[in-house]
Design a protein around this motif. Sequence first.
Motif, PDB file in Angstrom:
ATOM      1  N   ALA A 222     -17.265  -3.050   6.401  1.00  0.00           N
ATOM      2  CA  ALA A 222     -17.715  -1.655   6.366  1.00  0.00           C
ATOM      3  C   ALA A 222     -16.527  -0.706   6.364  1.00  0.00           C
ATOM      4  CB  ALA A 222     -18.623  -1.366   7.563  1.00  0.00           C
ATOM      5  N   ASP A 223     -15.444  -1.108   7.065  1.00  0.00           N
ATOM      6  CA  ASP A 223     -14.244  -0.270   7.096  1.00  0.00           C
ATOM      7  C   ASP A 223     -13.561  -0.222   5.738  1.00  0.00           C
ATOM      8  OD1 ASP A 223     -14.497   0.462   9.732  1.00  0.00           O
ATOM      9  OD2 ASP A 223     -13.428  -1.296  10.472  1.00  0.00           O
TER      10      ASP A 223
ATOM     11  N   SER B 228      -6.228  -6.866  -0.006  1.00  0.00           N
ATOM     12  CA  SER B 228      -6.237  -7.340   1.380  1.00  0.00           C
ATOM     13  C   SER B 228      -6.284  -8.852   1.486  1.00  0.00           C
ATOM     14  CB  SER B 228      -7.445  -6.755   2.120  1.00  0.00           C
ATOM     15  OG  SER B 228      -8.656  -7.282   1.587  1.00  0.00           O
ATOM     16  N   GLY B 229      -6.559  -9.534   0.355  1.00  0.00           N
ATOM     17  CA  GLY B 229      -6.622 -10.991   0.380  1.00  0.00           C
ATOM     18  C   GLY B 229      -8.010 -11.540   0.601  1.00  0.00           C
ATOM     19  N   LYS B 230      -9.002 -10.657   0.686  1.00  0.00           N
ATOM     20  CA  LYS B 230     -10.386 -11.113   0.828  1.00  0.00           C
ATOM     21  C   LYS B 230     -10.948 -11.406  -0.551  1.00  0.00           C
ATOM     22  CE  LYS B 230     -11.444  -8.603   5.087  1.00  0.00           C
ATOM     23  NZ  LYS B 230     -12.365  -7.640   5.737  1.00  0.00           N
TER      24      LYS B 230
ATOM     25  N   VAL C 121      -2.640  -0.147   5.477  1.00  0.00           N
ATOM     26  CA  VAL C 121      -3.891   0.412   5.989  1.00  0.00           C
ATOM     27  C   VAL C 121      -4.933  -0.685   6.163  1.00  0.00           C
ATOM     28  CG1 VAL C 121      -5.800   1.983   5.487  1.00  0.00           C
ATOM     29  CG2 VAL C 121      -3.451   2.675   4.963  1.00  0.00           C
ATOM     30  N   LEU C 122      -5.066  -1.528   5.149  1.00  0.00           N
ATOM     31  CA  LEU C 122      -6.082  -2.577   5.199  1.00  0.00           C
ATOM     32  C   LEU C 122      -5.765  -3.615   6.266  1.00  0.00           C
ATOM     33  CD1 LEU C 122      -6.570  -3.028   1.350  1.00  0.00           C
ATOM     34  CD2 LEU C 122      -8.227  -2.061   2.958  1.00  0.00           C
ATOM     35  N   GLY C 123      -4.483  -3.769   6.616  1.00  0.00           N
ATOM     36  CA  GLY C 123      -4.108  -4.717   7.656  1.00  0.00           C
ATOM     37  C   GLY C 123      -4.602  -4.324   9.035  1.00  0.00           C
TER      38      GLY C 123
END
Length: 292
Positions: free
Chosen positions: A100-101, A62-64, A92-94
């Motif tokens: 938490a999600d 996700s890039g985190k 999905v992550l976008g």
Amino acid sequence: PLMTTANKGSISETEMKDKLGELCRFIFLQDDTVTNIRLRDGCRKIFDELKEFIVPHLNSISGKHTFNSMSSSICDKVARVNCTCHTFLQLVLGEINDDADIGKVATWVFEQTLPTLPLFAKALSLVVDYYLDNNRVRERAALVDAARLMTPSGDETVKELVDQGLKTSPVIPRIQVRSSNGVRIGGKEVNRNDSVVVAFPGGDLSHVDVSQYGLMSPDLFAKLCPKILGPILALPLLGRAPSTSGHFTAFVQSERKKDYGAETLYLSSEGAVTPFPESLVIQFVQQHAGAK
């Protein structure tokens, strides 16, 4: 988390196999109450352990960037992971914004993939074992030829030959379902919402949509079989290793045959009884380039 030549993980291949087997056995296979209690406690620990690897991996996709996610990203590059396989997860992550999600997505990835892997591996192993017999050389060649076509008709032929092998060597001999209506079966009344064990003679699940019960989609299984079984069964002069190493160490449990049907069980290398085949050694002739 898996220890390989390209990845310094913390879990060996054997340990991972055992963990996934425990998950699969608890979720999909019906055991006695004592075994289920033991498996439940063990599976909670396995879930917590493996989720610690899944969450950083999803953060990396996700890039985190966290320390663990950067480690995951570096491991992917070292192991040359094809990032195009992350496209769906990126979509999905976008759609989520909360850490938490991401934990919920990690749980979803865990639930939808890991517990089914032992059944998938078992199915492929049983098909290989079936077509190793000398009296099935012609059918084995037909499966290999069909897999090489890489066409819908070829894949359909492979599926038919795989189904033939699995009818005599069932992956799961039964499933447990809840009755949606009251019905009378074999002189016994089954009420609505009763839990019923459905046994399949010969392991024939062709008339049941197993994907409804959390098992791998039949369509996905059919697409993967030619790509995996074709190269294995095409090995030159393929055969069983000598003595018992070329056969699964198995026995048929008939104790509960009256209620559930006969079930084939296997012995692990440690002598434990398991529903999954442990080891089958094959032999073939290695062909070298330029050899005549």
